[in-house]
Design a protein around this motif. Structure first.
Motif, PDB file in Angstrom:
ATOM      1  N   GLN A  11       0.942  -1.218   0.348  1.00 53.16           N
ATOM      2  CA  GLN A  11      -0.072   0.401   0.161  1.00 53.16           C
ATOM      3  C   GLN A  11       0.778   1.040  -0.218  1.00 53.16           C
ATOM      4  N   LYS A  12       0.852   1.361  -0.934  1.00 53.68           N
ATOM      5  CA  LYS A  12       2.388   2.907  -1.146  1.00 53.68           C
ATOM      6  C   LYS A  12       1.232   4.768  -1.362  1.00 53.68           C
ATOM      7  N   ASP A  13       0.150   4.093  -1.552  1.00 57.48           N
ATOM      8  CA  ASP A  13      -0.883   5.577  -1.276  1.00 57.48           C
ATOM      9  C   ASP A  13      -0.676   6.289  -0.199  1.00 57.48           C
ATOM     10  N   LYS A  14      -0.421   7.065   0.242  1.00 58.49           N
ATOM     11  CA  LYS A  14      -0.232   7.272   1.280  1.00 58.49           C
ATOM     12  C   LYS A  14      -1.592   8.258   1.745  1.00 58.49           C
ATOM     13  N   ASN A  15      -2.978   8.447   0.719  1.00 56.72           N
ATOM     14  CA  ASN A  15      -3.559   9.504   1.474  1.00 56.72           C
ATOM     15  C   ASN A  15      -5.148   7.957   1.684  1.00 56.72           C
ATOM     16  N   VAL A  16      -4.364   6.203   1.510  1.00 51.96           N
ATOM     17  CA  VAL A  16      -5.383   5.450   1.785  1.00 51.96           C
ATOM     18  C   VAL A  16      -5.967   5.654   3.145  1.00 51.96           C
ATOM     19  N   SER A  17      -7.341   5.515   3.084  1.00 49.69           N
ATOM     20  CA  SER A  17      -7.959   4.870   5.456  1.00 49.69           C
ATOM     21  C   SER A  17      -7.766   3.618   4.734  1.00 49.69           C
ATOM     22  N   ILE A  18      -7.124   3.341   7.044  1.00 52.04           N
ATOM     23  CA  ILE A  18      -7.017   1.768   6.912  1.00 52.04           C
ATOM     24  C   ILE A  18      -8.004   2.190   8.729  1.00 52.04           C
ATOM     25  N   LEU A  19      -8.229   0.795   7.895  1.00 48.83           N
ATOM     26  CA  LEU A  19      -9.109   0.472   9.774  1.00 48.83           C
ATOM     27  C   LEU A  19      -8.221  -0.786  10.279  1.00 48.83           C
ATOM     28  N   ASP A  20      -7.799  -1.112  11.826  1.00 51.57           N
ATOM     29  CA  ASP A  20      -8.029  -1.901  12.287  1.00 51.57           C
ATOM     30  C   ASP A  20      -8.867  -3.053  13.367  1.00 51.57           C
ATOM     31  N   MET A  21      -9.284  -3.417  12.689  1.00 49.94           N
ATOM     32  CA  MET A  21     -10.381  -4.311  13.292  1.00 49.94           C
ATOM     33  C   MET A  21      -9.799  -5.098  15.024  1.00 49.94           C
ATOM     34  N   CYS A  22     -10.076  -4.940  15.634  1.00 54.19           N
ATOM     35  CA  CYS A  22      -9.575  -5.802  16.838  1.00 54.19           C
ATOM     36  C   CYS A  22      -7.792  -5.446  17.106  1.00 54.19           C
ATOM     37  N   THR A  23      -8.110  -4.211  17.472  1.00 54.01           N
ATOM     38  CA  THR A  23      -7.046  -3.011  17.992  1.00 54.01           C
ATOM     39  C   THR A  23      -6.120  -3.719  18.595  1.00 54.01           C
ATOM     40  N   GLY A  24      -6.757  -4.141  20.172  1.00 54.24           N
ATOM     41  CA  GLY A  24      -5.756  -4.640  20.895  1.00 54.24           C
ATOM     42  C   GLY A  24      -5.543  -3.214  21.879  1.00 54.24           C
ATOM     43  N   SER A  25      -4.309  -3.484  21.843  1.00 54.38           N
ATOM     44  CA  SER A  25      -2.851  -2.849  22.645  1.00 54.38           C
ATOM     45  C   SER A  25      -2.880  -0.924  21.252  1.00 54.38           C
ATOM     46  N   GLY A  26      -3.667  -1.572  20.167  1.00 55.86           N
ATOM     47  CA  GLY A  26      -2.918  -0.792  19.086  1.00 55.86           C
ATOM     48  C   GLY A  26      -1.819  -0.412  18.122  1.00 55.86           C
ATOM     49  N   CYS A  27      -0.938  -2.278  18.935  1.00 56.98           N
ATOM     50  CA  CYS A  27       0.387  -2.240  18.033  1.00 56.98           C
ATOM     51  C   CYS A  27       0.276  -2.452  16.245  1.00 56.98           C
ATOM     52  N   ILE A  28      -0.493  -3.190  15.235  1.00 56.99           N
ATOM     53  CA  ILE A  28      -0.903  -2.842  14.458  1.00 56.99           C
ATOM     54  C   ILE A  28      -0.893  -1.008  13.904  1.00 56.99           C
ATOM     55  N   ALA A  29      -1.731  -0.479  14.148  1.00 56.61           N
ATOM     56  CA  ALA A  29      -2.348   0.602  13.605  1.00 56.61           C
ATOM     57  C   ALA A  29      -1.360   1.630  14.339  1.00 56.61           C
ATOM     58  N   VAL A  30      -1.140   1.538  15.810  1.00 56.70           N
ATOM     59  CA  VAL A  30       0.672   2.958  15.147  1.00 56.70           C
ATOM     60  C   VAL A  30       1.756   2.508  14.503  1.00 56.70           C
ATOM     61  N   SER A  31       1.837   1.017  14.055  1.00 59.82           N
ATOM     62  CA  SER A  31       3.262   0.854  13.663  1.00 59.82           C
ATOM     63  C   SER A  31       3.162   0.932  12.227  1.00 59.82           C
ATOM     64  N   LEU A  32       1.479   0.504  11.426  1.00 58.98           N
ATOM     65  CA  LEU A  32       0.965   1.273  10.001  1.00 58.98           C
ATOM     66  C   LEU A  32       1.186   3.237   9.723  1.00 58.98           C
ATOM     67  N   LYS A  33       1.026   3.964  10.931  1.00 58.48           N
ATOM     68  CA  LYS A  33       0.723   5.060  11.065  1.00 58.48           C
ATOM     69  C   LYS A  33       1.991   5.857  11.264  1.00 58.48           C
ATOM     70  N   LYS A  34       3.149   5.174  12.319  1.00 59.53           N
ATOM     71  CA  LYS A  34       4.370   5.852  12.194  1.00 59.53           C
ATOM     72  C   LYS A  34       5.222   5.485  10.999  1.00 59.53           C
ATOM     73  N   LEU A  35       5.231   3.370  10.399  1.00 60.45           N
ATOM     74  CA  LEU A  35       6.083   3.717   9.396  1.00 60.45           C
ATOM     75  C   LEU A  35       5.532   3.744   8.058  1.00 60.45           C
ATOM     76  N   GLY A  36       3.863   4.095   8.360  1.00 61.87           N
ATOM     77  CA  GLY A  36       3.893   4.332   6.937  1.00 61.87           C
ATOM     78  C   GLY A  36       3.561   5.393   6.536  1.00 61.87           C
ATOM     79  N   GLY A  37       2.949   6.358   7.351  1.00 62.52           N
ATOM     80  CA  GLY A  37       2.590   7.790   7.264  1.00 62.52           C
ATOM     81  C   GLY A  37       1.328   7.591   6.993  1.00 62.52           C
ATOM     82  N   TYR A  38       0.296   7.407   6.649  1.00 61.59           N
ATOM     83  CA  TYR A  38      -0.793   7.508   5.769  1.00 61.59           C
ATOM     84  C   TYR A  38      -2.258   8.378   6.710  1.00 61.59           C
TER      85      TYR A  38
END
Length: 226
Positions: A11-38
């Motif tokens: 997912q190279k397009d930084k303008n995409v919207s991403i939902l992390d369902m069952c996010t728990g501690s937020g590990c996936i969501a935060v990593s994608l935001k931090k490293l992907g800049g979405y």
């Protein structure tokens, strides 16, 4: 790390919207935001206590200069660095602690998609849901079995309960051509892929982790007739 790296690579397009369902501690969501800049990353979970932790992690890690795309030599190290910081914060967080912000990632209290309007759509939906069969939980290592909330582990009798919901409901909340990425147990690849196939997803794949075990199932949503 396998799921996050796959999303970052595809997912190279930084303008995409991403939902992390069952996010728990937020590990996936935060990593994608931090490293992907979405542009838009949202996490959802049924546990209000987990969401408090996720919000703290979002605030503290996204502002932490220790995780920087240029600071380490490989993408895997970046993801591991971010993941380790998230896990460390989990141990330190007090649910009644100071004011929680939603810097960078927004979070929503929801039992799966129950709090989402039918018109809400995302370009990408990721999830690492509870997937351990109920009978297997007692066989887990003590550090997992005795300290992880059971709701974060228990995928009911066959471990596939949440994947059935995801396979059926994600299509309603994906833009045409949108993508799903689900973390799975090492022996669930075929079953989860079949669920996506049955519900109309295309180009479904099972991705292995660095140890050669099935770890992620992904697919593309296409509207009827496409």
């Amino acid at each position: 790390e396998t799921l996050v790296e796959l999303v970052l690579n595809e997912q190279k397009d930084k303008n995409v919207s991403i939902l992390d369902m069952c996010t728990g501690s937020g590990c996936i969501a935060v990593s994608l935001k931090k490293l992907g800049g979405y542009a838009c990353v949202e996490g959802a979970d049924i546990s209000e206590e987990a969401l408090k932790v996720a919000k703290r992690n979002s605030e503290e890690i996204l502002e932490n200069s220790d995780v920087n795309n240029d600071a380490v030599s490989s993408r895997t190290e970046q993801i591991q660095n971010c993941t380790n910081l998230t896990n460390n914060q989990n141990k330190q967080n007090n649910s009644a602690a100071s004011k929680l912000s939603q810097t960078g990632v927004t979070f929503r209290h929801s039992d799966m998609f129950s709090s989402f309007r039918g018109t809400e759509q995302f370009n990408v939906i990721v999830s690492n849901p509870p997937y351990i069969p109920s009978a297997v939980i007692e066989e887990l290592e003590p550090e997992v079995r005795d300290h992880e909330p059971r709701g974060a582990l228990d995928g009911t009798a066959d471990g596939l309960y949440f994947y059935r919901i995801l396979a059926e409901e994600c299509a309603k909340h994906l833009t045409p051509g949108g993508h799903v990425y689900f973390e799975i147990g090492y022996d669930q690849g075929t079953a989860v892929k079949e669920l996506l196939d049955i519900h109309g997803f295309k180009d479904t794949r099972v991705i292995q982790d660095l140890t050669g075990k099935d770890r992620v199932v992904c697919g593309t949503w296409q509207t009827a007739g496409v």
